[in-house]
Design an enzyme around this catalytic site. Structure first.
Site, PDB file in Angstrom:
ATOM      1  N   GLY A  56     138.882   4.751 -88.404  1.00  0.00           N
ATOM      2  CA  GLY A  56     138.650   3.746 -87.385  1.00  0.00           C
ATOM      3  C   GLY A  56     137.163   3.931 -87.051  1.00  0.00           C
ATOM      4  N   CYS A  57     136.659   2.983 -86.347  1.00  0.00           N
ATOM      5  CA  CYS A  57     135.010   2.869 -85.943  1.00  0.00           C
ATOM      6  C   CYS A  57     134.485   3.982 -85.018  1.00  0.00           C
ATOM      7  CB  CYS A  57     134.472   1.583 -85.639  1.00  0.00           C
ATOM      8  SG  CYS A  57     135.388   0.934 -84.119  1.00  0.00           S
ATOM      9  N   TYR A  58     134.880   3.990 -83.998  1.00  0.00           N
ATOM     10  CA  TYR A  58     134.805   5.202 -82.991  1.00  0.00           C
ATOM     11  C   TYR A  58     134.975   6.420 -83.587  1.00  0.00           C
ATOM     12  CZ  TYR A  58     134.012   1.737 -78.749  1.00  0.00           C
ATOM     13  OH  TYR A  58     133.547   0.783 -78.098  1.00  0.00           O
TER      14      TYR A  58
END
Lengths: 344, 344, 344, 344
Positions: A147-149
């Site tokens: 994921g991004c975070y």
């Protein structure tokens, strides 16, 4: 390689099309969207006019699409990719899922945080954070793209937990993201005048990226990591900055911290170590697949503070997917990703 | 009351002029600026045209200005207000300093963090955070108006440390501010294209608001508070959001946390408790003197996370100064501050 | 081809470095900056770290730099390029000037609007707007790269004046630009809080791009074009939208307008005709070399309104320079420029 | 005076609540919203917490609401106010409609541009642009509050057409607005990442404010005015800048232009003439009811260019409504509007 994008009309999907356009060895086969089936992608994303005018198809007959693809990238909301993965289990196509369905070793954790029953628990899957899992990605059938975070957070802390320099119960990640991370669906919360000149937190103590970070750090350290993760919304389009805090173990020196970063990332192309005392900015990486990292030691509190910046749609989504694709194909890892950030 | 503004051309100074314009009992006597002496303020701040066209004077003859004023507000860089304070020691004028010179009980702390020798160590001064120090402000000769980050941070944590609910060594404040907090001096770092669509941290482990927060929380709790404070720059003009983390003591319940906030702020007009589980946004308070607070309990990590939002130029500077002025004059505390935020 | 960039630390210079990095046949030889000579470019532009770490040199010994370069790109303020052009007159190096020194056929016009004496009046130069001047660019010694506003304005109106469809005395161009067009020098006018959430015009009736537009349109039409040009500053980093108005000659039909655009740009790669009734947005072209054009006919007023969008730093500066470089080298015109815009 | 707001949850409605809160002689009686009936307004607009916690009602029983109000302000989409106006014809309540239903002398023009049948053609109504129609507003039953773009445009051009200084067929208004002008309904076009760092035009030759501007200028000049009006969307929350172009009649001098502005607006409080050569910015008026005007003469083209800045939600909507309310009540025109803009 022939590649298809399932769910091409989200921001991550559109970013994939940008990167595939520039990739010398990826050829776009199919793109799908249930809501825009029959439309040209360039009518949904006018910036692609003349560059990618493919027609969007329904993914209903995913087997046919898969049979015509070496790789499929999936950019769908949580819960949809596992259905596709199950249906394609016996086809040779390989899958890179940009969602969360294939990110968890323990599907119970997934079910608890995502409130969805997992229907493909025995999938042959690997976690797709290239810098930490390169070997497994090479041959995987299904890659659960990080994921991004989580990418920003894990890359910040991996060197410290791997080298056992910090108390793994002390970790706090305070992260800030541009609004493209919230997707392209119009809703009041993301209506322009509501967010412009505004700043807020959300998902405190409940955000789904929390267990993903914990899983990765636990795997790296062998210790049971428990963290606080707090996301915030920055009034900008792209970019994540993660500010991570951890208490150093008693005798740990600044030099030991420096070495830990150097050891893990010294040879990594996409991780740019800016060094102790440095302040990476999201604009330093915008549009690119880099993760820039700086760190600080607070002698007074004996904490280390790590700052990392990524473009949430590139290293946090589509770029990482292409990096994983390159690894999975045996290509040079930076093929199609070897360009500078866009500044200012 | 006749009031003068020393250093009227910074953003906090200009905001003071906005608030004084709307205050029924404050009459503007003198405004000063060394760089623009002789100019009309409305040529420096064109939005004031027709509303405040006073001429800027030099503060050289501060004694004359002071003799013509009941109160002077000072909006100068650190190190300048204490000179003025000393020169006016024997005049009846009262002083509200928006800078840091009069914020510290222990001037050694000031000297260490500000790298400036303090020249008015025996000043009769009080710390100007109204909600926590109201009695002392009433009769003070010199009020050291609380800082912007510090106001948001202290108000977030005061109920918790006062009620001894948290481990005072576990506190981390991750704060985010709009760019007006950096002042009006043009420099590359704050050049529009450099900051727009960008996000970054600065001053990690070294920001001067750290000891101010520690001092206030130590005074409230009676315990020696040591914190990490990390400021960030948000690409917007105004507003601060502070995200504060603290570990709850063993048996502390969510209800005890709720009660602590209610007890300290239940009767405060300018602190709006949005409650447990709430997400204050900077836009909820923009242009106003409110501090909006929400809090969250993470059962997994046994931490409390407090979110507070202020307008850095109002509750974080000029508005707080007017609130202190009202208290010092015996006026209704919200006189001239009783208007709604500007939304959107 | 070996290329050097003189004045590499402005935004257009930095954008050139981005494009040169991605160009398969351009090799960076020298980069110069008088204020940062001796520094690495990646210390001035941190996004380039690891990608372009070349050292900045002084341009004092321009002859040596030129002797080591096939092409030099100049990104200096008005008045400096002509000095370099004169000094390099007898060297084989070819010059692409991103400034205004070589844009005018009539140097008197230059002197009048730029208030600078022209010192290289007999330079062998051509105007560098590729779509309109391709043949001349192929062999030119010096190319005066078209300006940013002018590129958008001229491309909007060229089809109409070439086909004699509009009254050439009726033309008004109302243009809007992101702030990077104002350069990287910090000053109050471009200080973040001053421009954020703000909009303004500047340079009414006096902007230097006016005579450049008039010259190009006069050359195309054979008629004496006189226009109003009004620039505005948009609170964003990149992008220009030009809104051009002209009165149609009596019997001109909408179809005739459509045909004029199709005829001139039907085969152009970098001009994307979005058609009659369309609304190009600056985000459709951000980061790319495209100029997107839409037009509208107002039957009530018998005017045509043309909208054109470019990225001021790409098609309005560095991208156009690379396009001109490709033409001058006999390369495919889109070499190194064949990528999609960055969206969102 | 007891006032009610019908349609209180749009941005103009919320801005009315801000201004009514600060108005010494207006008392809020009822607020309505069909979609949020039963909710507190402060749950829909959290910035109002503690300041305006009134419950939203349905407007179904508008007669009852009206019988309890001296004035009602209507902030509904076009087509709804006229129904209310008809139902309240015989009640003493007076109406200020912020929409377009009561702006047109000739309801055929309304029907043509708004594509809605007008059901209250014989309404006793006046056009609510205070500076131009003050006398009629004083006693009006129904005031059709001027639109946002139209206010800026008409105030820019009124002095010129009234004094017959310009060719009334030559007028072009190129206007730019912040996004709050598009309302609070979430849709893709106004989704944050789509607009941020983006600029575009819309409604070319078809925007409904066109005939409203033409009507007002025709009435003032006695000549048949026909204009081009082009709106654009600026990536900011509030503010309109209108850039108006007109060809001066042959012998008209710059001084004659100056005099025309001075004559019409010399005594107006809310119109701030910044003079010939000046550049009003939207930030100069943000949050306030001012309209700032500057103008320029281009000797080359013999055109006058007028720049005017307003806050679209104040002078362009709610502020103008309060100004009209003050006039209609015989109050001081600036009552409740006498505060400075919010800067920066």
């Amino acid at each position: 390689m022939k590649v298809s994008v399932i769910g091409a009309t989200g921001y991550a999907g559109a970013e994939l099309l940008r990167l595939i356009y520039g990739h010398p060895k990826a050829e776009l086969a199919h793109i799908t969207s249930e809501s825009h089936a029959g439309d040209k992608i360039s009518s949904v994303y006018p910036h692609l006019l003349g560059l990618c005018d493919n027609e969007l198809e329904s993914m209903e007959d995913i087997e046919r699409i898969a049979s015509d693809s070496d790789f499929i990238f999936i950019g769908l909301p949580a819960g949809h990719a596992m259905e596709i993965g199950r249906r394609l289990e016996d086809q040779p196509v390989r899958i890179i899922d940009l969602g969360a369905d294939y990110r968890f070793d323990d599907t119970d954790v997934y079910e608890k945080w995502y409130k969805v029953r997992h229907t493909h628990k025995d999938a042959k899957r690997v976690y797709g954070l290239a810098e930490l899992n390169r070997e497994a990605i090479k041959t995987a059938k299904i890659i659960g793209n990080a994921g991004c975070y989580t990418t920003a957070s894990i890359l910040s802390l991996a060197p410290l937990v791997k080298a056992h320099l910090v108390d793994v119960k002390s970790i706090i990640v305070d992260a800030k993201s541009g609004v493209s991370g919230a997707g392209r669906s119009a809703k009041l919360a993301n209506h322009f005048p509501e967010l412009y000149d505004n700043f807020k937190a959300y998902g405190v103590a409940t955000h789904r990226h929390t267990p993903e970070i914990e899983q990765a750090l636990t795997n790296i350290s062998g210790e049971d990591v428990l963290i606080n993760f707090t996301p915030h919304l920055v009034p900008m389009s792209r970019g994540i900055l993660a500010t991570a805090y951890a208490t150093l173990k008693d005798s740990v020196t600044a030099e030991a911290v420096d070495e830990a970063f150097e050891r893990l990332y010294g040879d990594e192309y996409f991780v740019r170590l800016r060094g102790r005392g440095a302040y990476p900015e999201t604009k330093y990486v915008r549009g690119s697949n880099f993760c820039d990292i700086g760190w600080h030691i607070d002698e007074r509190t004996h904490r280390v503070i790590v700052l990392s910046a990524i473009d949430n749609l590139v290293k946090g989504a589509a770029g990482q997917a292409i990096q994983n694709f390159n690894i999975a194909c045996g290509f040079d890892e930076k093929m199609g990703l070897d360009f500078t950030p866009v500044y200012p």
